[in-house]
Design a protein around this motif. Structure first.
Motif, PDB file in Angstrom:
ATOM      1  N   ARG A  99       1.396  -1.472   0.203  1.00  0.00           N
ATOM      2  CA  ARG A  99      -0.150  -0.117  -0.020  1.00  0.00           C
ATOM      3  C   ARG A  99       1.263   1.660  -0.135  1.00  0.00           C
ATOM      4  O   ARG A  99       1.663   1.300   0.802  1.00  0.00           O
ATOM      5  N   PRO A 147      -0.427   8.761   0.583  1.00  0.00           N
ATOM      6  CA  PRO A 147      -0.926  10.251   0.490  1.00  0.00           C
ATOM      7  C   PRO A 147       1.011  10.965   0.154  1.00  0.00           C
ATOM      8  O   PRO A 147       1.655  10.962   0.599  1.00  0.00           O
ATOM      9  N   ALA A 199      -3.764  12.342  -2.819  1.00  0.00           N
ATOM     10  CA  ALA A 199      -4.443  11.968  -1.248  1.00  0.00           C
ATOM     11  C   ALA A 199      -5.982  11.864  -2.592  1.00  0.00           C
ATOM     12  O   ALA A 199      -6.352  10.455  -1.445  1.00  0.00           O
ATOM     13  N   GLU A 200      -6.546  12.225  -3.266  1.00  0.00           N
ATOM     14  CA  GLU A 200      -7.900  12.234  -3.250  1.00  0.00           C
ATOM     15  C   GLU A 200      -7.916  10.323  -4.048  1.00  0.00           C
ATOM     16  O   GLU A 200      -9.281   9.966  -3.954  1.00  0.00           O
ATOM     17  N   GLU A 245      -7.289   7.773  -1.652  1.00  0.00           N
ATOM     18  CA  GLU A 245      -8.380   7.406  -1.095  1.00  0.00           C
ATOM     19  C   GLU A 245      -9.636   6.408  -1.421  1.00  0.00           C
ATOM     20  O   GLU A 245     -10.635   5.850  -0.822  1.00  0.00           O
ATOM     21  N   SER A 246     -10.048   7.484  -2.996  1.00  0.00           N
ATOM     22  CA  SER A 246     -10.305   6.368  -4.241  1.00  0.00           C
ATOM     23  C   SER A 246     -10.558   4.996  -4.089  1.00  0.00           C
ATOM     24  O   SER A 246     -11.506   4.759  -3.995  1.00  0.00           O
ATOM     25  N   SER A 288      -9.564   3.237  -2.307  1.00  0.00           N
ATOM     26  CA  SER A 288     -10.225   2.309  -0.987  1.00  0.00           C
ATOM     27  C   SER A 288     -10.976   1.911  -1.317  1.00  0.00           C
ATOM     28  O   SER A 288     -11.929   1.039  -0.443  1.00  0.00           O
ATOM     29  N   THR A 289     -11.897   2.504  -1.241  1.00  0.00           N
ATOM     30  CA  THR A 289     -13.306   2.377  -1.480  1.00  0.00           C
ATOM     31  C   THR A 289     -14.299   1.787  -2.041  1.00  0.00           C
ATOM     32  O   THR A 289     -14.409   1.081  -2.373  1.00  0.00           O
ATOM     33  N   SER A 292     -13.208  -2.012  -2.286  1.00  0.00           N
ATOM     34  CA  SER A 292     -12.648  -2.477  -1.154  1.00  0.00           C
ATOM     35  C   SER A 292     -13.212  -3.946  -1.355  1.00  0.00           C
ATOM     36  O   SER A 292     -12.893  -4.604   0.639  1.00  0.00           O
TER      37      SER A 292
END
Length: 410
Positions: free
Chosen positions: A327, A330, A344-345, A348-349, A351-352, A355
């Motif tokens: 992993r 950011p 960072a965006e 995070e995207s 990761s969602t 899932s």
């Protein structure tokens, strides 16, 4: 006189068709089923065709696979124990990252412009050779790319023809393993691949419902009779009228009698081989696990010019940063703060979005694409064009002369 009557009767008898032979098959049809010589087939009320696979209600209930179906593969999310083993790379401070010099000379710009004009037959060469550059603004456009290599596991019931030649690995041989307990290894990192395997100890043999285990189904063309009405003689067996009647040449050789044509699809048998079981009458049913490895890529371009983003897909830049790990974290401290926000965006995207996948590995990179905005005067009017990429491509949407002969381009 009697001889004339006798002769006429003989001629008529010769032209009349012989009596029809009785059909070789008998048939009875009902709403829910039909039978021919012991052949039994159940039909669906709506479609008139029996199902090709057993209903889910009679399938074995395998722990961990309770909700799977035939039509859509059911996603099996990775267990928490796999998620807990994830190692996240520490944040990387890029405050001291080296960004190459973006300077470009007027000579390089002139060469690139002349080459650009030479590739357009309707462009005049005079401006490219004579215009004076009033302002050159070199800069960089940054491309941030994030790649996430994921593993997705899905399961579904599968039924294939069974001829009895292979062993059946059922639950009596042991407990079926869960989806993520089965070891399946990809051929390489960041390579798209799909594998389908049979889950151990989930097999069973079922009777084919389409043919009720007989191996054959009714022919839909003749509905099991083996014949269809002759369209030439309309089922009468002869053509013409009165003394000119003759035996129909299209149906006179039918094995089912005159006026009937042998059904071609079933070769006059009234039955066809059953497609689902391939005439074996049996189906081997088991749970299939489908494992998909895929590289999911997201990119964003941070630019300070008016250049369309699609142009950057046609040129190269210099990679100034790259990192790979199970992993990635950011970025922070990059001279252009927009890159830190984009990093960072996108992380995070991913990761969602993934899932319900197992994220095996990630990598991200930053590429610096040199660009330059060039301002020049042409007949007292200020105009602009742009250079971009290591190839020094030109984007000049309002080049002064767009036709060599001075005509207007509509």
């Amino acid at each position: 006189m009697k001889e004339l009557v006798s002769e006429s009767a003989t001629l008529i008898r010769r032209r009349m068709p012989p009596p029809r032979r009785s059909s070789m098959h008998s048939m009875s049809i009902s709403r829910r089923g039909s039978s021919i010589k012991g052949h039994q087939t159940e039909f669906d009320e709506d479609s008139g065709v029996a199902p090709s696979v057993p209903p889910l209600e009679i399938m074995e209930k395998i722990p961990g696979y309770e909700n799977i179906t035939y039509e859509a593969e059911t996603v099996q999310p990775p267990p928490k124990r796999i998620q807990n083993e994830v190692k996240i790379e520490p944040r990387k401070d890029l405050g001291r990252i080296s960004i190459p010099d973006a300077q470009i000379t007027e000579e390089e710009i002139r060469d690139a412009l002349n080459y650009y004009v030479s590739k357009h037959c309707c462009y005049g060469t005079s401006p490219a050779k004579t215009i004076d550059f009033t302002l050159i603004q070199p800069t960089y456009t940054f491309q941030y790319k994030l790649e996430t290599f994921t593993e997705r596991r899905e399961s579904s019931w599968v039924c294939v023809p069974y001829n009895g030649s292979s062993e059946v690995d059922g639950p009596e041989n042991g407990d079926p393993p869960l989806a993520w307990d089965i070891e399946v290894i990809p051929k390489g990192r960041f390579e798209t691949e799909v594998k389908s395997i049979q889950v151990p100890h989930t097999s069973s043999v079922k009777q084919c419902l389409r043919c009720a285990g007989s191996g054959s189904i009714l022919c839909s063309e003749c509905r099991g009779k083996g014949w269809v009405r002759c369209i030439t003689c309309n089922g009468e067996g002869y053509s013409g009228e009165g003394p000119d009647q003759e035996v129909c040449i299209h149906c006179r050789v039918s094995k089912h009698g005159y006026g009937r044509q042998d059904c071609y699809p079933c070769k006059a048998s009234g039955k066809l081989l059953c497609p689902p079981c391939e005439s074996t009458g049996l189906l081997l049913c088991y749970i299939q696990l489908t494992v998909t490895w895929k590289t999911n890529t997201s990119e964003k371009i941070v630019k300070k010019t008016c250049l369309p983003e699609k142009l950057f897909n046609m040129v190269t830049g210099k990679e100034i940063f790259s990192e790979e790990g199970q992993r990635v974290a950011p970025l922070r401290g990059f001279p252009d703060e927009s890159i830190n926000d984009v990093s960072a965006e996108l992380i995070e995207s991913h990761s969602t979005r993934f899932s319900d996948h197992n994220i095996i590995s990630q990598r991200h990179s930053i590429t610096a694409v040199p660009t330059a905005s060039v301002t020049y005067l042409w007949k007292g009017e200020e105009r602009h064009f742009y250079l971009y990429g290591l190839e020094n491509k030109i984007h000049a949407p309002n080049y002064p002369q767009t036709c060599c002969w001075g005509c207007n381009v509509l």
